[in-house]
Motif scaffolding. Structure first.
Motif, PDB file in Angstrom:
ATOM      1  N   UNK A  46       0.801  -1.233   0.000  1.00 57.03           N
ATOM      2  CA  UNK A  46       0.000   0.000   0.000  1.00 57.03           C
ATOM      3  C   UNK A  46       0.829   1.277   0.000  1.00 57.03           C
ATOM      4  N   UNK A  47       1.993   1.284   0.642  1.00 48.95           N
ATOM      5  CA  UNK A  47       2.805   2.509   0.674  1.00 48.95           C
ATOM      6  C   UNK A  47       3.255   2.892  -0.728  1.00 48.95           C
ATOM      7  N   UNK A  48       3.637   1.901  -1.512  1.00 49.83           N
ATOM      8  CA  UNK A  48       4.086   2.171  -2.873  1.00 49.83           C
ATOM      9  C   UNK A  48       2.900   2.540  -3.758  1.00 49.83           C
ATOM     10  N   UNK A  49       1.814   1.809  -3.626  1.00 50.05           N
ATOM     11  CA  UNK A  49       0.631   2.109  -4.439  1.00 50.05           C
ATOM     12  C   UNK A  49       0.106   3.514  -4.160  1.00 50.05           C
ATOM     13  N   UNK A  50       0.074   3.898  -2.882  1.00 52.17           N
ATOM     14  CA  UNK A  50      -0.423   5.236  -2.527  1.00 52.17           C
ATOM     15  C   UNK A  50       0.483   6.322  -3.079  1.00 52.17           C
ATOM     16  N   UNK A  51       1.798   6.115  -2.984  1.00 49.83           N
ATOM     17  CA  UNK A  51       2.750   7.111  -3.483  1.00 49.83           C
ATOM     18  C   UNK A  51       2.604   7.298  -4.986  1.00 49.83           C
ATOM     19  N   UNK A  52       2.451   6.207  -5.712  1.00 48.57           N
ATOM     20  CA  UNK A  52       2.287   6.281  -7.159  1.00 48.57           C
ATOM     21  C   UNK A  52       0.962   6.967  -7.522  1.00 48.57           C
ATOM     22  N   UNK A  53      -0.110   6.586  -6.853  1.00 54.15           N
ATOM     23  CA  UNK A  53      -1.420   7.175  -7.147  1.00 54.15           C
ATOM     24  C   UNK A  53      -1.431   8.679  -6.903  1.00 54.15           C
ATOM     25  N   UNK A  54      -0.836   9.087  -5.794  1.00 57.46           N
ATOM     26  CA  UNK A  54      -0.789  10.523  -5.468  1.00 57.46           C
ATOM     27  C   UNK A  54       0.027  11.292  -6.497  1.00 57.46           C
ATOM     28  N   UNK A  57      -1.654  12.014  -9.884  1.00 53.85           N
ATOM     29  CA  UNK A  57      -2.606  13.124  -9.866  1.00 53.85           C
ATOM     30  C   UNK A  57      -1.925  14.477 -10.032  1.00 53.85           C
ATOM     31  N   UNK A  58      -0.599  14.503  -9.843  1.00 54.12           N
ATOM     32  CA  UNK A  58       0.147  15.763  -9.953  1.00 54.12           C
ATOM     33  C   UNK A  58       0.763  15.935 -11.340  1.00 54.12           C
ATOM     34  N   UNK A  68      12.308  18.384  -9.539  1.00 51.35           N
ATOM     35  CA  UNK A  68      10.996  17.863  -9.153  1.00 51.35           C
ATOM     36  C   UNK A  68      11.114  17.344  -7.723  1.00 51.35           C
ATOM     37  N   UNK A  69      10.091  17.594  -6.921  1.00 49.10           N
ATOM     38  CA  UNK A  69      10.176  17.282  -5.494  1.00 49.10           C
ATOM     39  C   UNK A  69      10.408  15.793  -5.237  1.00 49.10           C
ATOM     40  N   UNK A  70       9.726  14.923  -5.975  1.00 48.18           N
ATOM     41  CA  UNK A  70       9.874  13.482  -5.732  1.00 48.18           C
ATOM     42  C   UNK A  70      11.273  13.002  -6.088  1.00 48.18           C
ATOM     43  N   UNK A 268       8.958  11.484 -12.118  1.00 43.56           N
ATOM     44  CA  UNK A 268       8.285  11.699 -10.838  1.00 43.56           C
ATOM     45  C   UNK A 268       7.539  10.477 -10.303  1.00 43.56           C
ATOM     46  N   UNK A 269       6.824   9.748 -11.149  1.00 41.83           N
ATOM     47  CA  UNK A 269       6.058   8.593 -10.682  1.00 41.83           C
ATOM     48  C   UNK A 269       7.003   7.498 -10.194  1.00 41.83           C
ATOM     49  N   UNK A 270       8.041   7.224 -10.962  1.00 35.93           N
ATOM     50  CA  UNK A 270       9.010   6.204 -10.586  1.00 35.93           C
ATOM     51  C   UNK A 270       9.755   6.626  -9.322  1.00 35.93           C
ATOM     52  N   UNK A 271      10.111   7.893  -9.229  1.00 35.65           N
ATOM     53  CA  UNK A 271      10.801   8.379  -8.030  1.00 35.65           C
ATOM     54  C   UNK A 271       9.916   8.257  -6.794  1.00 35.65           C
TER      55      UNK A 271
END
Length: 375
Positions: A46-54, A57-58, A68-70, A268-271
């Motif tokens: 869930x930690x990885x899935x949530x980070x990717x999903x969030x 959206x950006x 980039x922040x990530x 960003x998504x991968x990071x």
């Protein structure tokens, strides 16, 4: 079927949950290969899935020339977790790219061209990394590869000392060989490699594509061995299933890395996925569980099948069971008869690289299955 790149297995995987995957008929398999060590936290964490999903959206992607922040957070996280004095990171998309970059960086920083690598080593399939990979079956169709590569026996300090000279750019080595058969080094070898390369002014590269992210009982095997190389390459478990690689460097390497670049360096998504993966591994003491479960699994395997196989070896949850030339047959029986997925390491070794979050019940299931297959 139109695809041709891989020899596909007769199991169509549709979904995963923790240490298990499920085929298209709903059959459950214990994934003791973690898809080639790529999901250290298990499937669907869930930690990885949530980070990717969030992050989706950006913004999905912005090239690395724009901060980039990530990506910046991942740079900082890897610098904080790497052994001192390594604090620079180059991001890419795979382990072979990470090793390709490391070889280029070494040549640029030293001004030398010679690369020393080990027999039975595996470092990737691009033209540079492939040149430092041992087995001809991977290399022969693509020759000529890059030149000035010398191979030495693995875990042989004297041979290494003879090979590394003033013309050497780097020595690249896996702290535990994976594809070569799950071969750990003896005490003192990595320390000797550090001294030999340092004396020659060559770079020491630890290929931790498979050993990194806690697999051998420490976040980096170099920390377990208490040896700080000049570069560490990482991939596989770094994004818990998403494609990412990294070349971690000391300053003297980063200061003269040349002009290497990559379009998709640290998107960003991968990071976000990698940041969540590394943070969770550290915060949940996952390497400690890998060490404990690795010891348990080795002990139980030795008790159950030690007399039936040639050898059982490894560090943490990177374990090889040498069964002889029947490795592929054993893997097929494990999958089809016992719903346990494992991996080969050459023709003779069954390789176990499970999620680092497994518990004793998972280990017991594997031991029981292995006992029936090789007994």
């Amino acid at each position: 079927m139109s695809g041709f790149v891989f020899n596909e297995k007769p199991i169509q995987i549709e979904r995963g949950d923790g240490a298990y995957v499920y085929d298209d008929s709903g059959t459950e398999y214990l994934d003791m290969g973690a898809s080639y060590a790529c999901v250290p936290l298990g499937h669907g964490h869930p930690a990885v899935q949530d980070a990717v999903s969030e992050q989706l959206e950006q913004i999905t992607y912005v090239q690395a020339s724009y901060p980039n922040a990530e990506r910046t957070a991942l740079y900082d996280l890897l610098a904080d977790t790497a052994p001192d004095p390594i604090d620079k990171t180059w991001l890419c998309n795979s382990g072979t790219e990470a090793n390709e970059a490391a070889l280029k960086f070494a040549r640029s920083a030293t001004g030398n061209s010679k690369i020393v690598a080990t027999m039975q080593g595996f470092h990737g399939r691009t033209m540079g990394a492939l040149a430092t990979t041992w087995k001809n079956k991977y290399k022969k169709p693509y020759e000529p590869l890059i030149g000035d590569v010398e191979f030495v026996p693995y875990d042989d300090s004297e041979a290494l000392d003879e090979a590394v000279d003033e013309d050497t750019a780097a020595f690249i080595v896996e702290p535990v060989q994976g594809e070569g058969g799950i071969n750990p080094t003896s005490d003192g070898y990595l320390e000797a490699a550090r001294e030999i390369t340092e004396d020659a002014g060559a770079a020491l590269i630890f290929d931790e594509v498979q050993t990194g992210m806690g697999r051998t009982g420490a976040l980096w095997n170099s920390q377990r061995a208490a040896v700080a190389p000049d570069m560490i390459t990482a991939a596989k478990g770094l994004g818990n299933g998403l494609p990412i690689g990294a070349t971690l460097c000391r300053d003297w390497i980063a200061e003269d890395y040349g002009s290497h670049a990559s379009t998709f360096s640290g998107g960003p998504v991968i990071s976000a996925a990698a940041g969540a993966t590394v943070s969770t591994i550290v915060e949940d003491s996952v390497p400690g569980n890998a060490a404990a479960m690795g010891d348990y699994l080795l002990t139980e395997l030795e008790a159950a099948i030690g007399d039936e196989v040639r050898d059982i070896r490894g560090e943490g949850l990177m374990i090889g069971v040498e069964v002889g030339r029947g490795a592929n047959a054993a893997l097929k029986k494990l999958a089809l008869n016992h719903q346990v997925l494992a991996l080969p390491a050459g023709r003779t070794v069954v390789r176990l690289l499970p999620p680092l979050t497994i518990d004793e019940s998972h280990a017991d299931a594997v031991v029981e299955a292995m006992a029936e297959v090789v007994g």
